[in-house]
Each structure stands twice: as C-alpha cells, then as structure tokens.
Design a protein around this motif. Structure first.
Motif, short mmCIF file in Angstrom:
data_model
loop_
_atom_site.label_atom_id
_atom_site.label_comp_id
_atom_site.label_asym_id
_atom_site.label_seq_id
_atom_site.Cartn_x
_atom_site.Cartn_y
_atom_site.Cartn_z
N UNK A 18 0.84 -1.20 0.00
CA UNK A 18 0.00 0.00 0.00
C UNK A 18 0.88 1.24 0.00
N UNK A 19 0.26 2.36 -0.41
CA UNK A 19 0.89 3.66 -0.34
C UNK A 19 -0.08 4.60 0.36
N UNK A 20 0.46 5.50 1.16
CA UNK A 20 -0.35 6.52 1.83
C UNK A 20 -0.06 7.85 1.17
N UNK A 21 -1.06 8.40 0.51
CA UNK A 21 -0.92 9.62 -0.29
C UNK A 21 -2.11 10.53 0.04
N UNK A 47 -0.48 -0.10 -3.99
CA UNK A 47 0.72 0.38 -4.69
C UNK A 47 0.72 -0.04 -6.16
N UNK A 48 0.25 -1.24 -6.44
CA UNK A 48 0.33 -1.78 -7.80
C UNK A 48 -0.64 -1.10 -8.76
N UNK A 49 -1.87 -0.84 -8.30
CA UNK A 49 -2.91 -0.33 -9.20
C UNK A 49 -3.29 1.13 -8.94
N UNK A 50 -2.84 1.69 -7.82
CA UNK A 50 -3.19 3.05 -7.40
C UNK A 50 -4.69 3.20 -7.06
N UNK A 51 -5.35 2.08 -6.79
CA UNK A 51 -6.76 2.12 -6.40
C UNK A 51 -6.88 2.63 -4.97
N UNK A 52 -7.78 3.58 -4.74
CA UNK A 52 -8.08 4.08 -3.40
C UNK A 52 -8.96 3.05 -2.70
N UNK A 53 -8.46 2.54 -1.56
CA UNK A 53 -9.23 1.52 -0.84
C UNK A 53 -9.58 1.95 0.58
N UNK A 54 -9.08 3.12 1.01
CA UNK A 54 -9.39 3.55 2.36
C UNK A 54 -8.85 4.93 2.68
N UNK A 55 -9.02 5.30 3.93
CA UNK A 55 -8.68 6.63 4.43
C UNK A 55 -8.15 6.43 5.85
N UNK A 56 -7.02 7.07 6.15
CA UNK A 56 -6.45 6.95 7.49
C UNK A 56 -5.69 8.22 7.84
N UNK A 57 -5.42 8.40 9.11
CA UNK A 57 -4.64 9.56 9.51
C UNK A 57 -4.73 9.81 11.00
N UNK A 58 -4.44 11.05 11.34
CA UNK A 58 -4.46 11.48 12.73
C UNK A 58 -5.23 12.79 12.80
N UNK A 59 -6.24 12.85 13.64
CA UNK A 59 -7.06 14.05 13.76
C UNK A 59 -6.85 14.71 15.13
N UNK A 60 -7.35 15.93 15.23
CA UNK A 60 -7.32 16.64 16.51
C UNK A 60 -5.94 16.80 17.08
N UNK A 61 -4.95 17.02 16.23
CA UNK A 61 -3.58 17.13 16.74
C UNK A 61 -3.41 18.39 17.58
N UNK A 62 -2.77 18.22 18.71
CA UNK A 62 -2.47 19.32 19.62
C UNK A 62 -0.96 19.49 19.67
N UNK A 113 -9.25 -8.13 6.37
CA UNK A 113 -8.69 -9.38 6.86
C UNK A 113 -7.38 -9.79 6.20
N UNK A 114 -6.73 -8.87 5.51
CA UNK A 114 -5.47 -9.20 4.82
C UNK A 114 -4.26 -8.52 5.47
N UNK A 115 -4.44 -7.91 6.63
CA UNK A 115 -3.33 -7.26 7.31
C UNK A 115 -3.08 -5.82 6.88
N UNK A 116 -3.93 -5.30 6.00
CA UNK A 116 -3.75 -3.93 5.51
C UNK A 116 -3.93 -2.92 6.64
#
Length: 176
Positions: free
Chosen positions: A6-9, A66-81, A100-103
C-alpha cells in the motif's frame, strides 16, 4: 498471506464519490464516524471531505494499492495538539474485499510512524468499538495498549456497546 503493498498519499476532493459509495454500505461504516451514518448524498460527502481536507490539525491520507493506485481507504491522525504533542488515529477501509489481509495493521504502523517521526507527536490515541475485534487486534499488533473503556458509548443496530480507548507513546514505538 502477506498484505498487498500500500501507499499513503493525500486525498483529493474529486474522490468524494468513492467515499459516497463506501458509506452506502452499512457494514463498512458500522463502527465508523457517527457523521458517516448521516451522509446520505454525494453533496454531503463532498462537503465533509472538503472540510476534512482543509483541517490543518489533521493528517488525512488515502490508502492506495501500490500496484494499481486504487483508493481503498482513508487513514490519519485528527485533533492534533501541538501543546500536548498528541492526536487521535483513525482508519476506514472502504473496500471490503481487502478486509482481513493485514492492511489495517500495516496502515496503522505507517501512520503512527509518521505521527512520531514527522509530526513530532508523543502520544497517539484512538477509540474502537469493542465488537470490532478485527480492529482491536490490528491496533494491538501496531503496539496500541488498552487505557480504558467508555461504557455504552456507541449505539448501533439497536444496541449500545462499549468503546475501548487505546494509545501508543513515542517511547514505546521507539523500543520496537
């Protein structure tokens, strides 16, 4: 079986339609943001995504294969102080065929690493619905520790359930 690479972009506003498709599936958003329960139109999703991307106190990343550049989710950190050097981790894997694949574990590790190394955070916390045992296990594998329980803090499918509070500290992460 290892997780697909995966890639985080950063996300783009024109991806609102993908989020809209994901949140139409009650199983995808069962343990997710309360706001997702209310978004019943592409316009509302676009408005939410626009505000999310403009939030300077949050790190918002798309989870891409990473292989197909398909968007499969959203992640991050919110409310940073900056004063407390802390923030709250979040993840939504919208494409169920990748569950269930460890992603989620890999994404969590990468986002937490960025939080400590690039954002200078000392503490990253999260809340997870107790019935979401897949999420709990992914967070434990990523070194999050249980801090407490918010009793009957969430109402889904006609019943209340507890939310667990978990966190990881920079010093614990460094000792990996």
């Amino acid at each position: 079986m290892s997780a697909p690479a995966i890639q985080l972009v950063p996300l783009q506003l024109d991806q609102a339609a993908i989020f809209h498709r994901w949140i139409q599936d009650p199983e995808v958003v069962l343990y997710s943001l309360n706001a997702f329960q209310q978004m019943d139109s592409l316009a509302k999703v676009t408005q939410w995504l626009s505000a999310t991307l403009a939030d300077t106190r949050s790190l918002n990343l798309g989870v891409y294969l990473a292989e197909t550049r398909e968007l499969i989710g959203h992640a991050g950190i919110s409310g940073m102080s900056t004063a407390n050097q802390a923030g709250e981790y979040f993840i939504l894997l919208g494409e169920k065929r990748y569950w269930g694949q460890g992603i989620a574990t890999e994404v969590t590790r990468q986002v937490v690493a960025r939080g400590f190394a690039e954002l200078g955070l000392n503490r990253i916390m999260l809340t997870v619905s107790e019935p979401n045992q897949g999420g709990v296990k992914a967070y434990q594998r990523a070194r999050f520790q249980l801090e407490g329980r918010l009793r009957q803090a969430c109402f889904r499918n006609g019943a209340f359930h507890d939310k667990l509070v978990m966190s990881v500290l920079r010093e614990e992460w460094r000792d990996r």
